[in-house]
Design a protein around this motif. Sequence first.
Motif, PDB file in Angstrom:
ATOM      1  N   GLY A   4      -7.946   7.376  -7.386  1.00 41.74           N
ATOM      2  CA  GLY A   4      -8.849   8.244  -7.130  1.00 41.74           C
ATOM      3  C   GLY A   4     -10.137   7.715  -6.480  1.00 41.74           C
ATOM      4  O   GLY A   4     -10.993   8.446  -6.160  1.00 41.74           O
ATOM      5  N   PHE A   5     -10.307   6.392  -6.417  1.00 44.41           N
ATOM      6  CA  PHE A   5     -11.357   5.650  -5.909  1.00 44.41           C
ATOM      7  C   PHE A   5     -11.266   4.887  -4.779  1.00 44.41           C
ATOM      8  O   PHE A   5     -10.304   4.238  -4.535  1.00 44.41           O
ATOM      9  CB  PHE A   5     -11.869   4.853  -7.136  1.00 44.41           C
ATOM     10  N   SER A   6     -11.989   5.351  -3.606  1.00 48.67           N
ATOM     11  CA  SER A   6     -11.914   4.282  -2.459  1.00 48.67           C
ATOM     12  C   SER A   6     -12.246   3.015  -2.484  1.00 48.67           C
ATOM     13  O   SER A   6     -11.608   2.266  -1.702  1.00 48.67           O
ATOM     14  CB  SER A   6     -12.795   5.094  -1.246  1.00 48.67           C
ATOM     15  N   LYS A   7     -13.009   2.397  -3.474  1.00 46.02           N
ATOM     16  CA  LYS A   7     -13.416   1.102  -3.718  1.00 46.02           C
ATOM     17  C   LYS A   7     -13.168   0.558  -5.152  1.00 46.02           C
ATOM     18  O   LYS A   7     -13.071   1.433  -5.872  1.00 46.02           O
ATOM     19  CB  LYS A   7     -14.733   0.840  -3.164  1.00 46.02           C
ATOM     20  N   LEU A   8     -12.574  -0.563  -5.244  1.00 47.26           N
ATOM     21  CA  LEU A   8     -12.639  -1.345  -6.518  1.00 47.26           C
ATOM     22  C   LEU A   8     -14.098  -1.184  -7.446  1.00 47.26           C
ATOM     23  O   LEU A   8     -14.058  -1.012  -8.531  1.00 47.26           O
ATOM     24  CB  LEU A   8     -12.315  -2.885  -6.381  1.00 47.26           C
ATOM     25  N   SER A   9     -15.034  -1.384  -6.704  1.00 48.41           N
ATOM     26  CA  SER A   9     -16.210  -1.142  -7.399  1.00 48.41           C
ATOM     27  C   SER A   9     -16.529   0.316  -7.916  1.00 48.41           C
ATOM     28  O   SER A   9     -17.266   0.253  -9.109  1.00 48.41           O
ATOM     29  CB  SER A   9     -17.625  -1.428  -6.470  1.00 48.41           C
ATOM     30  N   ASP A  10     -16.071   1.259  -7.248  1.00 47.27           N
ATOM     31  CA  ASP A  10     -16.323   2.572  -7.838  1.00 47.27           C
ATOM     32  C   ASP A  10     -15.399   2.820  -8.802  1.00 47.27           C
ATOM     33  O   ASP A  10     -16.002   3.308  -9.953  1.00 47.27           O
ATOM     34  CB  ASP A  10     -15.951   3.462  -6.669  1.00 47.27           C
ATOM     35  N   ILE A  18       0.968  -1.219  -0.167  1.00 47.26           N
ATOM     36  CA  ILE A  18       0.076  -0.094  -0.012  1.00 47.26           C
ATOM     37  C   ILE A  18       0.799   1.320  -0.028  1.00 47.26           C
ATOM     38  O   ILE A  18       1.549   1.490   1.015  1.00 47.26           O
ATOM     39  CB  ILE A  18      -1.064   0.194   1.231  1.00 47.26           C
ATOM     40  N   TYR A  19       0.552   2.005  -1.062  1.00 44.83           N
ATOM     41  CA  TYR A  19       1.420   3.233  -0.878  1.00 44.83           C
ATOM     42  C   TYR A  19       0.801   4.116   0.033  1.00 44.83           C
ATOM     43  O   TYR A  19      -0.530   4.583   0.140  1.00 44.83           O
ATOM     44  CB  TYR A  19       1.472   4.166  -2.528  1.00 44.83           C
ATOM     45  N   THR A  20       1.727   4.924   0.929  1.00 44.43           N
ATOM     46  CA  THR A  20       1.347   5.949   1.980  1.00 44.43           C
ATOM     47  C   THR A  20       0.592   6.953   1.412  1.00 44.43           C
ATOM     48  O   THR A  20      -0.287   7.661   2.143  1.00 44.43           O
ATOM     49  CB  THR A  20       2.294   6.208   2.924  1.00 44.43           C
ATOM     50  N   GLU A  21       0.959   7.385   0.067  1.00 46.42           N
ATOM     51  CA  GLU A  21      -0.106   8.496  -0.333  1.00 46.42           C
ATOM     52  C   GLU A  21      -1.373   8.248  -0.602  1.00 46.42           C
ATOM     53  O   GLU A  21      -2.273   9.199  -0.592  1.00 46.42           O
ATOM     54  CB  GLU A  21       0.709   8.824  -1.845  1.00 46.42           C
ATOM     55  N   ASN A  22      -1.893   7.003  -0.633  1.00 47.14           N
ATOM     56  CA  ASN A  22      -3.071   6.531  -0.883  1.00 47.14           C
ATOM     57  C   ASN A  22      -3.846   6.625   0.410  1.00 47.14           C
ATOM     58  O   ASN A  22      -5.180   6.622   0.362  1.00 47.14           O
ATOM     59  CB  ASN A  22      -3.190   5.085  -1.548  1.00 47.14           C
ATOM     60  N   LEU A  23      -3.332   6.750   1.374  1.00 49.85           N
ATOM     61  CA  LEU A  23      -3.731   6.641   2.800  1.00 49.85           C
ATOM     62  C   LEU A  23      -4.338   7.981   3.196  1.00 49.85           C
ATOM     63  O   LEU A  23      -5.188   8.258   4.042  1.00 49.85           O
ATOM     64  CB  LEU A  23      -2.867   6.219   3.982  1.00 49.85           C
ATOM     65  N   THR A  24      -3.715   9.076   2.562  1.00 54.06           N
ATOM     66  CA  THR A  24      -4.251  10.441   2.857  1.00 54.06           C
ATOM     67  C   THR A  24      -4.643  11.010   1.550  1.00 54.06           C
ATOM     68  O   THR A  24      -4.474  12.564   1.310  1.00 54.06           O
ATOM     69  CB  THR A  24      -3.200  11.175   3.746  1.00 54.06           C
ATOM     70  N   GLY A  25      -4.862  10.437   0.504  1.00 51.86           N
ATOM     71  CA  GLY A  25      -4.825  11.182  -0.976  1.00 51.86           C
ATOM     72  C   GLY A  25      -6.145  11.973  -0.922  1.00 51.86           C
ATOM     73  O   GLY A  25      -7.009  11.750  -0.176  1.00 51.86           O
ATOM     74  N   PRO A  26      -6.344  12.501  -2.152  1.00 50.32           N
ATOM     75  CA  PRO A  26      -7.538  13.567  -2.475  1.00 50.32           C
ATOM     76  C   PRO A  26      -8.680  12.565  -2.718  1.00 50.32           C
ATOM     77  O   PRO A  26      -8.646  11.240  -3.083  1.00 50.32           O
ATOM     78  CB  PRO A  26      -7.153  14.089  -3.708  1.00 50.32           C
ATOM     79  N   THR A  27      -9.889  13.014  -2.613  1.00 49.23           N
ATOM     80  CA  THR A  27     -11.371  12.341  -2.966  1.00 49.23           C
ATOM     81  C   THR A  27     -11.071  12.384  -4.572  1.00 49.23           C
ATOM     82  O   THR A  27     -10.706  13.179  -5.229  1.00 49.23           O
ATOM     83  CB  THR A  27     -12.450  12.999  -2.396  1.00 49.23           C
TER      84      THR A  27
END
Length: 246
Positions: free
Chosen positions: A204-210, A140-149
């Motif tokens: 840019g998506f929180s879920k794979l389904s999105d 997991i890239y740490t940038e994804n933990l606090t990334g933009p919506t």
Amino acid sequence: MAADNDAKLAVLIDADNAQARIIEALLAEIAKYGTAHVKRAYGDWTGPNLKGWKDELLEQSIQPMQQFAYTNRKNSTDSAMIIDAMDLLYTGRFDGFCILSSDSDFTRLASRIRESGLTVYGFGERKTPKSFVAACDKFIYTENLTGPTPSEPVQLSARSNSALVNQLRNAVEAASDDDGWATLSHVGQILTNQSPDFDSRTYGFSKLSDLIGAITLFDLERRDLGPGKKAVFHVRDKRRRMKKDV
């Protein structure tokens, strides 16, 4: 890869090679995969470089492991982490390890832990060498933990990313039944097995389904399994539907 929330995890943090501000988000991510029974952060706590960590250590109940920097060019922190990881591995008390670092020095450690049948979750910045990323079960890239919506430009970018589209299509095809349908969880597992650093948040998506829904090249269905059971997403490449209709 299916997560086991009952898994006992050891969390080892290379404080010399990570930022304290992401720790709360990091531990929240780790909670998806199991319970952190050990939380240790390694570094030279006598120096000024790690002073930003001290509040986080107290708030998150992380044990600081002192490792003096004997020379400027040799990273003694890495050696201490590797030795402790092997000691913890040999206790047989853990189901997996979480290693926070962007350093390739932990590549062999990750491989060795996996050889023992345990799961390795890696965390690091996008600059992390591919050798370490590939050595983990999931990275997991740490940038994804606090990334933009998510935003419309990001959605359009994902849809026009031919490499991403091909990766998704191949995973869906590999997981599909005779009618072309696959459970989304199985697709996600295949994606992670092929690319440990695959993460819908990268696009840019929180879920794979999105992510799959935004690309609009797949049929996506949410199927109820009955009272008291969680609904399951199924996905199909739209090209399979078109072939069937011909």
